[in-house]
Motif scaffolding. Structure first.
Motif, short mmCIF file in Angstrom:
data_model
loop_
_atom_site.label_atom_id
_atom_site.label_comp_id
_atom_site.label_asym_id
_atom_site.label_seq_id
_atom_site.Cartn_x
_atom_site.Cartn_y
_atom_site.Cartn_z
N ALA A 65 0.82 -1.21 0.00
CA ALA A 65 0.00 0.00 0.00
C ALA A 65 0.86 1.26 0.00
O ALA A 65 0.55 2.23 -0.71
CB ALA A 65 -0.93 -0.01 1.21
N LEU A 116 -2.56 3.66 6.85
CA LEU A 116 -2.54 2.51 5.95
C LEU A 116 -2.32 1.22 6.73
O LEU A 116 -2.89 0.17 6.39
CB LEU A 116 -1.45 2.69 4.89
N CYS A 123 -4.80 -1.95 6.72
CA CYS A 123 -4.37 -3.32 6.38
C CYS A 123 -4.67 -4.29 7.52
O CYS A 123 -5.13 -5.41 7.29
CB CYS A 123 -2.88 -3.33 6.06
#
Length: 389
Positions: free
Chosen positions: A351, A371, A375
């Protein structure tokens, strides 16, 4: 005879998620005003009444109200189906509507059977050609080629055969829904559906030679191909590629010898369209952009890095911003990341790499943390990314 030529209403269509039905209804009000003010005898609608084969209920209701209002007016109405319409659904009850002065033509079988009208100069034969899909008419019509030109050439052969049997001095009007082009280039709009067959969609104007007036539909811009062959265009803009279009209808007069005069009648514009470009601070502060504050806006940001909350900030000044795109002035255009094997690579690292390639700079510590949280929340094993820094 005075004719009002319109097409491509696309009832039920939205404009970048903005509902258009109210604006389409306002256009119908305008149409009825023109009919009365200009003493129109005939309204022709050259296809694409609806935006899709299964239109929403509100769009069908508006079409029904429109047809009824025109039937009660001083004008007759001839309607053909376009490539967005369902010919069977639009053509339902066509035989019954004929009696009310509303003539709906959606079948290829009827291309050589005109609607016959009269004025002080004699008869006028109106041939309503629905959208002719080449693959559907090729076998029954024994066409030599698979193209729109072949389909329309055969339709016009049938029109001319019928016209030859009409009384001497009969004037002719043909309605067609196709991509017709003459000697001057015609630019399509982004909102038009591609109708090419084998990469070819263009029909030459000479297919319609000898016809007093040809009312075309399909292209959303107003075009004059020859004095007798014209596109009215759509009454409303349906894409930002139509920013410079004049929207409206053709007011056409036939006299004893054929086409006498054609004048474009502009339709009301519900909201102007604007394409603006620059870095976000420039767009938000420059006074010259003030004229676009109530327009539908397509904004292109040229900042080197994508600004945070760009759409939210733009909509404070331009509340009707509908499209936002990015073209960094520094030349780093957003692109899809290069394809590389990611087997064994943690989701968080993938990402972060994606963000760097799309934006042209690394993620900040705060963005990296967000991020990671994303995740982790999507992972069935919350320990998968614990070793990633």
């Amino acid at each position: 005879m005075r004719i009002l030529h319109t097409s491509d209403w696309h009832l039920g269509r939205s404009f970048h998620r903005e509902g258009m039905l109210g604006f389409q209804a306002a256009y119908v009000d305008h149409l009825l005003e023109v009919i009365e003010r200009e003493r129109v005898d005939l309204v022709v609608v050259a296809g694409d009444i609806y935006d899709r084969a299964l239109p929403p209920v509100d769009a069908v209701r508006l079409a029904n109200e429109t047809f009824t209002r025109i039937a009660r007016s001083r004008a007759k109405l001839v309607v053909t189906s376009g490539n967005h319409d369902s010919a069977h659904r639009l053509g339902f009850g066509a035989e019954m509507m004929d009696a009310a002065g509303v003539f709906v033509r959606t079948s290829a079988l009827s291309v050589g059977a005109p609607v016959l009208l009269d004025d002080e100069h004699g008869p006028v034969a109106v041939y309503g050609l629905p959208y002719l899909e080449p693959d559907l008419v090729r076998e029954p019509w024994a066409l030599a080629g698979r193209s729109h030109e072949a389909a329309l050439a055969e339709a016009m052969r049938r029109v001319r055969a019928d016209l030859a049997g009409q009384p001497r001095g009969t004037r002719s009007v043909v309605m067609a829904h196709a991509f017709v082009a003459g000697t001057r280039p015609v630019e399509p709009s982004d909102s038009e559906r591609d109708i090419s067959v084998g990469g070819v969609s263009i029909v030459p104007t000479d297919v319609f030679d000898g016809i007093d007036y040809v009312a075309l539909g399909h292209l959303h811009g107003q075009h004059t191909l020859t004095e007798a062959i014209r596109y009215s265009g759509s009454p409303l803009a349906y894409s930002f590629s139509e920013t410079g279009h004049r929207k409206g209808t053709w007011l056409v007069d036939l006299d004893a010898s054929g086409l006498a005069h054609a004048e474009f009648v502009e339709a009301p514009v519900p909201r102007a369209l604007a394409r603006i470009s620059g870095d976000i601070e420039h767009l938000l502060s420059d006074r010259t952009f003030g004229v676009h504050e109530q327009s539908w806006v397509h904004a292109t940001l040229t900042d080197d890095a994508r600004p945070a909350r760009a759409m939210e900030r733009l909509q404070k000044r331009f509340p009707h911003t509908l499209v936002l795109s990015f073209e960094p002035a520094g030349g780093h255009a957003a692109r899809l990341p290069s394809a590389r094997p990611a087997a064994g690579k943690p989701d968080h690292a993938i990402a972060v790499d994606f963000l760097r390639e799309m934006r042209g700079r690394p993620a900040s510590a705060e963005e990296s943390a967000l991020l990671r949280d994303a995740c982790d929340s999507c992972s069935p094993d919350h320990d998968l990314d614990t070793a990633v820094g």
